[in-house]
Structures are given as C-alpha cells and as structure tokens.
Design an enzyme around this catalytic site. Sequence first.
Site, PDB file in Angstrom:
ATOM      1  CB  VAL A 334      39.402  40.314  63.852  1.00  0.00           C
ATOM      2  CG1 VAL A 334      39.016  41.527  63.019  1.00  0.00           C
ATOM      3  CG2 VAL A 334      38.841  39.054  63.218  1.00  0.00           C
ATOM      4  CB  ILE A 337      45.403  40.449  61.613  1.00  0.00           C
ATOM      5  CG1 ILE A 337      45.699  39.104  62.270  1.00  0.00           C
ATOM      6  CG2 ILE A 337      45.944  40.468  60.193  1.00  0.00           C
ATOM      7  CD1 ILE A 337      44.861  37.981  61.721  1.00  0.00           C
ATOM      8  CD  GLU A 339      42.029  42.526  60.106  1.00  0.00           C
ATOM      9  OE1 GLU A 339      41.655  41.633  60.869  1.00  0.00           O
ATOM     10  OE2 GLU A 339      42.256  43.698  60.477  1.00  0.00           O
ATOM     11  CG  ASP A 381      76.668  47.838  30.644  1.00  0.00           C
ATOM     12  OD1 ASP A 381      77.839  47.440  30.660  1.00  0.00           O
ATOM     13  OD2 ASP A 381      75.961  47.830  29.626  1.00  0.00           O
ATOM     14  CG  ASP A 730      72.692  47.769  27.264  1.00  0.00           C
ATOM     15  OD1 ASP A 730      73.333  46.714  27.468  1.00  0.00           O
ATOM     16  OD2 ASP A 730      73.198  48.780  26.740  1.00  0.00           O
ATOM     17  CG  ASP A 734      73.734  43.360  30.637  1.00  0.00           C
ATOM     18  OD1 ASP A 734      74.848  42.968  31.008  1.00  0.00           O
ATOM     19  OD2 ASP A 734      73.569  44.320  29.866  1.00  0.00           O
ATOM     20  CD  GLU A 799      41.898  47.670  66.146  1.00  0.00           C
ATOM     21  OE1 GLU A 799      41.937  46.505  65.740  1.00  0.00           O
ATOM     22  OE2 GLU A 799      41.915  48.665  65.381  1.00  0.00           O
ATOM     23  CG  ASN A 824      41.970  46.561  62.161  1.00  0.00           C
ATOM     24  OD1 ASN A 824      42.128  47.507  62.931  1.00  0.00           O
ATOM     25  ND2 ASN A 824      42.072  45.303  62.545  1.00  0.00           N
ATOM     26  CD  GLU A 960      42.727  52.780  65.515  1.00  0.00           C
ATOM     27  OE1 GLU A 960      42.496  52.732  64.300  1.00  0.00           O
ATOM     28  OE2 GLU A 960      42.772  51.773  66.250  1.00  0.00           O
TER      29      GLU A 960
END
Length: 1058
Positions: A334, A337, A339, A381, A730, A734, A799, A824, A960
Amino acid sequence: MGRGGEEEGRRSDWKTWGGGFPAWARTVKECEEEFEVSAARGLKSEEVARRREVYGWNELEKHSGPSIWQLVLEQFNDTLVRILLVAAVISFVLAWYDGDEGGEMGITAFVEPLVIFLILIVNAIVGVWQENNAEKALEALKEIQSEHAMVRRDGEFVPNLPAKELVPGDIVELRVGDKVPADMRVVHLISSTLRVEQGSLTGESAAVNKTNRKVDMEDTDIQGKECMVFAGTTVVNGSCVCLVTQTGMNTEIGKIHSQIHEASQNDDDTPLKKKLNEFGEALTAIIGVICALVWLINVKYFFTWEFVDGWPRNFKFSFEKCTYYFEIAVALAVAAIPEGLPAVITTCLALGTRKMAQKNALVRKLPSVETLGCTTVICSDKTGTLTTNQMSAVKLVAMGRWSDQIRSFKVDGTTYDPHDGKIHDWPTGSMDANLQMIAKIAAVCNDANIAHSGLNQYVASGMPTEAALKVLVEKMGIPGVSDPSSLGSTEILGCCQWWNSIAHRIATLEFDRTRKSMGVIVKSKSGSNSLLVKGAVENLLERSAYVQLLDGSIVLLEDRARNLILDALREMSTNALRCLGFAYKDNLSEFATYDGEDHPAHRLLLDPSNYSSIESDLIFVGLVGLRDPPREEVHKAIEDCRAAGIRVMVITGDNKETAEAICREIGVFTPEEDISFKSFTGKEFMSMPNKKNLLRQDGGLLFSRAEPRHKQEIVRLLKEDGEVVAMTGDGVNDAPALKMADIGIAMGIAGTEVAKEASDMVLADDNFSTIVAAVGEGRSIYNNMKAFIRYMISSNIGEVACIFLTAALGIPEGLIPVQLLWVNLVTDGPPATALGFNPPDKDIMKKPPRRSDDSLISAWILFRYLVIGLYVGLATVGIFIIWYTHGSFLGIDLSGDGHTLISYSQLSNWGQCSSWEGFKVSPFTAGSRVFSFDSNPCDYFQTGKVKAMTLSLSVLVAIEMFNSLNALSEDGSLLSMPPWVNPWLLLAMSISFGLHFLILYVPFLAQVFGIVPLSLNEWLLVLAVAFPVIIIDEILKFIGRCTSSSGAQRWSEKHKDE
C-alpha cells in the site's frame, strides 16, 4: 459438375469481376458485357436474387465491439491495478480474520480494502466509458450512405428502391442532390455535364466533372477515375445513368470502413501509459524484494527452532506473529503504490482539456493531452487547415489602351467576406468599359451565392471559384459610384445584384469538359441580347476573334496580343493560380431575338454539341487568377514547429503543382529549395523501395494526390520509426489515418462526423496554428505531470523506507495501511493536482520534443528522491522512537501527557515484554482520552503506541507538504521560483493540512484512523523534524545545477574545438 459445383464456380467468377474488373478502363459496351446486363433493360428480378446470394446486401458490416465484461476485464490489464487488487484481497482476508476479535481495530481494518476496491471500481468505470466511444466512427460512416436509389429492373425504373438492395450490374439513375448509393460506372449523361462532390473521399477542394469516356490507365488513383462515381459522394450538378460495379464492403467507402476497424484494433498506449506500466512492473519487483527482506529479517519472531546434536529440532511456529508480519508486507504494498496517481493524472488532463478548449482545441480523449506534448511529426491536410478552403481572386488582368498592353491588379482577401481586402490601384467610381465588362460577366455568368453565417462568417453555395468571382465583383464596385453602400442595398452581394438587374439572364449554356466554358444569354434594358462567357483561358482565346480595349473599343485579336495574354496566363499558372478568362459577343445571329423556350432557336440549346459554335467569334476582355489562399497565421506556426523540433508533412488529395506552391509560401519549403526528393504523389511514394529513409529527411515533406491507404501507410511507417504522429483531416478518407495516428485531429467546421468520431481532438476553428498552440500546452501539462509524479513517487519511497526501517529495527508498526491510504489518496491529492497549475516555461516551444522512450525519472532524480525518501523514513520512525525514549527533544518538552519513558533496547525487543520482570507503565492522556495499562503493561506497545503513531503520521503529512514545494521545479531553487508563483499549491497545502486536522480532532474519524489529538509542543516537534526536507533538497538541487552546467560547458568547449 453438379449444380452446386456450377454455382460455386459462378460465384468465384463473380468475385473475380466484382473485385478486380477495372470498369473505368473499359468502354460502356465492355462493362455491359462483363456484368451481363443491358443499360436499357437492367437486371431481371431472378438474376438480382442470385447475385444477392453471392454479394449480400449493399451495406457496411456491423463489427461487434467488445462486450461490456471484456472492457471491464481490460481495465485490470495494468500492473499497478493488479498490485492494488492483490493488496485489497489480502487486506480483506486479514480484516475478516481479525474481525472475530471485534473492537476499534476491526473497523479500521475493513476501511482499507473497501477504499482500495472503490478506487478500482471508479477507475474501471472511467476506462469502460472511454473505450465504449471507440467504435462511434464506424457508426458515423454508415450515416453518409444513401438510403434510396432509382433503379432500372426488368426494363422499368423502380423509384426509391432501398439502396441496400442493390447488386453489381444494377442500372441506377442519379440526379442533382442524390447521394451515390454504390460504386458505379457512368453509362451515359442525361444532362450536358455531371459534377460530383467527392472531397470527403479524396480531399479535392472542388467538385469534379464526370464523363462516360473510359480512362486509358488501369492503374490510376480515385481522382483519375473520371467515369466512376463512388458511394457516399453527392451529385451537385447534372444527371446520369450508371452501372453498379461494387457494393457494400467492396466499395471505396467500405474499404475505409475496414481500415478504420483495423486501425481501431491497434490502438497503442500513450507514451505516459507505457512509462507508468514500466514503472508498475519495476515497482512489482521492488515490492517483492522488500517484502522478502522484511520476512527474512523478522522470520526469527514467528519461526524458531533449537539445535540438537547439530541438527535443527523443536520447530515452533507462531501463526499470530506470521499474520502480523504479513500485514506489514501488505502495508508495504500500500505504501509503495501511489494510489492517488490515476485520479490526479485524470484531474490534470481534464484541466488541460479546459485550457485547450479556450484555445479552440477540443480534446475528445483525455490521454491525448499528454501525447501532444511529445509530438515529433505533424501530418497536415492542406485544404481548409493550412489554407482557408475559401477560393479567392488574387490577380485581375485586363486589357490596356492598346492591343499590345495589359494591366494587372493585385487583389487582397482570403475569405468570402466582400469587405475582406481590396483591389490595389483600383479606379474607384470611374471603372473603364473593359473593367465594367469583366465585372458584368463575373456577376451574371455565375450560379454561386454567398450567405452570412454567424459572427463574421461567410459561406458559399455553389462552385467555390464562382463564389470567389462574386466577391471580386463586390470589391470592384459599381460604375460611377464610389461607395456602393450609399445605394441603400442591404444585400451581401449588392453589386452583383445591380449587374443582374441591368443584364437579365434568359438562357444558360452549361459548362462541359470539351469546350471548358460556361455561357449565358442576357437581355439588356435596351432589349438587345448578348452572350457572356467565362472559362479556361486557352479555350476562350481559340474561340475569340477580337479583343476589347480599355475604352471599350473592339479590335482584332492579333498574335502579339494573344501571346501577351498567354504569357500572363503562364506566369499565373506557375504560381499555382487557377485562371479563368472572360469574353462576350453582341452579334448573336439566330439568338439576337431569343426570348425563351418558344423561340425557334431554342432547339439549338437542347444539344450541347452546338455550344462551341454559338460561343465562337468572341470578344476577349480579360482574365482572373484564383486560389485557395493560405491562412495568415500558418507561416509563423510552421516556424514555431521548426523551432520546437517538430517536422511538418503535408498530405493532400490536391494536385502536385498547387500544393508545392502553397508549401513554399507558408514555409514548409524555402522559395529556392530543391524539392525533387521532398515532394511526391501518393502513387510515386508507394512505389519507392526506401520509404523509411525518405520519411527520415530533415525539414518538410509533401505528398499530393494522396489516397486513404497512402495516408495510413505514411502514418504506419512513421510510428514504426519511433515518431509520435499527429495527423489532421476532415474527410471520410482521412478517418483510417486519424484512427491510426497517435493524435488524430479533425476539423470542427469542415470536418465530417466520421472524421470527428475517429479523432482524438477536434479543432473548433480548423486552424493549423491551433495545433501548434495545443502542442505547447501539451508540453506544459507533461512537465507539470512529471512534477507531481515525482512528488508522489518520492512520497511513496519515504513511506516504504518508514515501514522497512520499522521492520528492520524490530519496533512496533508506526503506520497502518489505512493511514497510508489516507495520505496517498487524500492528503497528497490536492498538492499533486495543484502542481498541474505550474506556469509553463517561457522557452517550452524552443526545445526539441522529448522522445517517447525518454525516462520519466532520470538516474540523478531517482538518487535525489531516494535520499529524500530515506530522510522521510528516518524522520517518521525517528519521531516514533523519540516519543517512547525521550522526555524532551530539541528543547521541546514532550512529558506533558505523562507517558512512561523506556529504553531503545526495550522498544526494539517489545515482543519479549511478557518475560520482563517488574515492567510497569503509567497512564497517559491524549486529548480527552486517558490510556491505562494496569491489567496488561505490554499493551503499551499496541494500544499505547497511538500517540507515537499520530506523531509519525503528522510528520509524514508535514514532510510531504514541504516536499510539494520542492516539486515546483525540477532543478530550480525555491529562491528563484518561490511558492507564490503557483498560489493554487499554497491553497492545496492548506486544504491537506485542514483534512489532516479533521481526522485528528473529529473523534469518530480519529477512531477509524487509529490516532489521537496532538498538543502544541508536539506540533512544534513535528514541524522541526519535517522542515529539513526542504534544506536537503535545496542542497541536492544545487549539486544538480552545478554538475549540469559544468557538463554543458564541457560539451560547448568540445564542439568549439571541433
């Protein structure tokens, strides 16, 4: 051979002529024989039924997209998501196991897996919603198909037959305004001319003329198949009878449908997604190693044995301790990662789309915002993107005072707005007779119209060249009137209306490809008739015997005057101008008294072959040069691309000479540049053996007369070579290339729905310079994303270091998974999002594009954040130890709560507490709560660690927040880039601290997160321990700046020596 075999043989024959027969290179008679049909009778009903068995319905295939469950499962095909999923499942099992004991920690344990599951569900919903939009381009393609057709069967025309019932060999009649229902060979024209708008399929800027004459070449492009009409295109002039050659998926539009489907199957991940996947894989390996280390370090606590006679005996295994360290491993996962990263990336990209929308770039797919930042090639184009897609007159040539003199007038303006630009050196209010006649012919011999659409927008109906002539007439004005608006007319085309009022049109000689001109018979107010003609200059000169001079006098057209006019024509054609000549005739013989269909001469008008003789002995008056002009801002945008290291390639369906002239003018090529190896037709390029080497050339490239497959091949080769390709378009043609490109960019005004649905971004103003602005915005967004990714990852390293040190030192767990999740997801979220508002660097479009394989984090940055992470770990674990072992620290008194001080040795061996003799712990207070340990002193290391845990969590949050200030710039000091350059970051830090105070001081939340309120002294300690992170990173940044500047100096000295 039995009947079944015969039918199978016949089917294979039909497939051959259905797919490979070059109807455009065969005569009508040969086509009728090949398809076994007579244009006069059509197919028989039973033959239609037989052919439908072979070819099926005339409709595009319905590709079944992935099911909703497939899309959901695809969202879990991501390394980070899988790690999270495993962590959530393990957390849930452990929470269930601990749930038998109940209590406060039971509630806490279930919060963690539920929050992780919630993150995964939201992520999957967003992903499925985005994926579900992918197939809409195919649905939009079906909408441009024709629904009905007029078909001849069994000798009779069947009106409004559903177009899907057509089969190869059917005879179809087309009229003005009809959508072509299938690919067909023109059998014969009913009107004198047939014009079809096929720009959406080929990219041509004007409607094209069709004929029933065969083409000499079998191997030709779509534009060259002049006797073929294609499904999905529109008849804008004339009517004809055709023979169906291809239906359904075998049509040109069916091939595009297949290409779109194929391209949609090969959607690559964006550069950032690849980087995050690589990061996720590396993270998996790191988590695995660290978890293994934690278990190896702590295996002595839950698995013990004794040595008897040199062999291990009496094994003891503690399931409770094993589970505890397993929980630590989950906490590690945990912690490692980030999150909150998916949510923050989505938020940052969404904010980027808002910024881009303000610059007329509408982003349809969020990841495209970031991909734009590393674009290395823009394939654009020409028509409508680099040019205005509005024809305009740029040069007017009239006759002089003598037959060997001509006058030239430069005309300004690039749009259909009559007030956009002027004619230079124009005799306002005193037009001579020659100029008056040019204005009269341009206004009256003309079927176009111009209307006002929205704010300062003018749109043309009819042929673009004719619309440009009407705008020219408005700029020329009215004879004897210096200001036409003084006449009180509110019409946009007031001058054209005035000319039409004095020359009433009574007959039209329609344009055809043989004589290349259009004529009208007009009746003047005096009652006399005259013929006004416009058309190709060479053709008009061939049929002209006289020339009108400046004063209106008529003289013979001699060779000297003819050559002078042809020289002017050649010069204008060299500059890629489309030239039209003007002529008239007063002596109309049998048409001198013509007044309508009842006149005897009207029969001559019914046969177009008579038009050339009627338009003979003309009086030539002048010519005009027209073009689709480049947008004013494009030249600077091309220069910006060059400065930013982005190559521009122009891919157009237009002819080579016109495209080359425009490319030189806008700066894709320099005026004197040799472009023999830089300008190709699509067909030339496809036949070359070393295509990749050609595409690797520096500078711009041009591909003209390009078909959909050519565009796709160019995009494919560029992507194989590691380029990040942005493709504009367009038309329907294409769409496959738009789908295949890393960034497909459709035109908002001129673009078809098919192109828009296949694209990643839509330009609201159809302007090339908007793409360049969007690339700059994309680069800025990527830099900001890099800042918050670095910030979040450095926080996660901290962490991990904290949990690893906890396990390595053998002290009680300082941070539990639900607290790490909170940090997180919630506490880190606002600052990370605010970093997305960092102002862009001033030289952002002066740097080369980053390579898509550039690392997200360099080795030096990784070292820096490992140092920072190590400090975070030491600080969070350190304050935990300080609370247990010190009554004061840095002069800050910590004894106010009355907690018992112990030695570090006792803390690191807390698992053996039950064997300590006489160990007692005094009660301590935290907020309004009192923690007492009379019944079980060892609980001081479990329930009693709540204050130490709170201090660890608060230090982590404070560090942090300070670390987010470090992330403002990769190498810049906070002295040169102070926090207030991004006020959103200061606001976000306040919000994060506010949320932390919320869970500290709201009892219910404090209970869920397993923390207690802190005193003022404890907060002072938190800030004192957290602040050094800024000083450490400032030192590391300074070292980084010194090494990079000395490296740059050595590089420049080395190049000087060379």
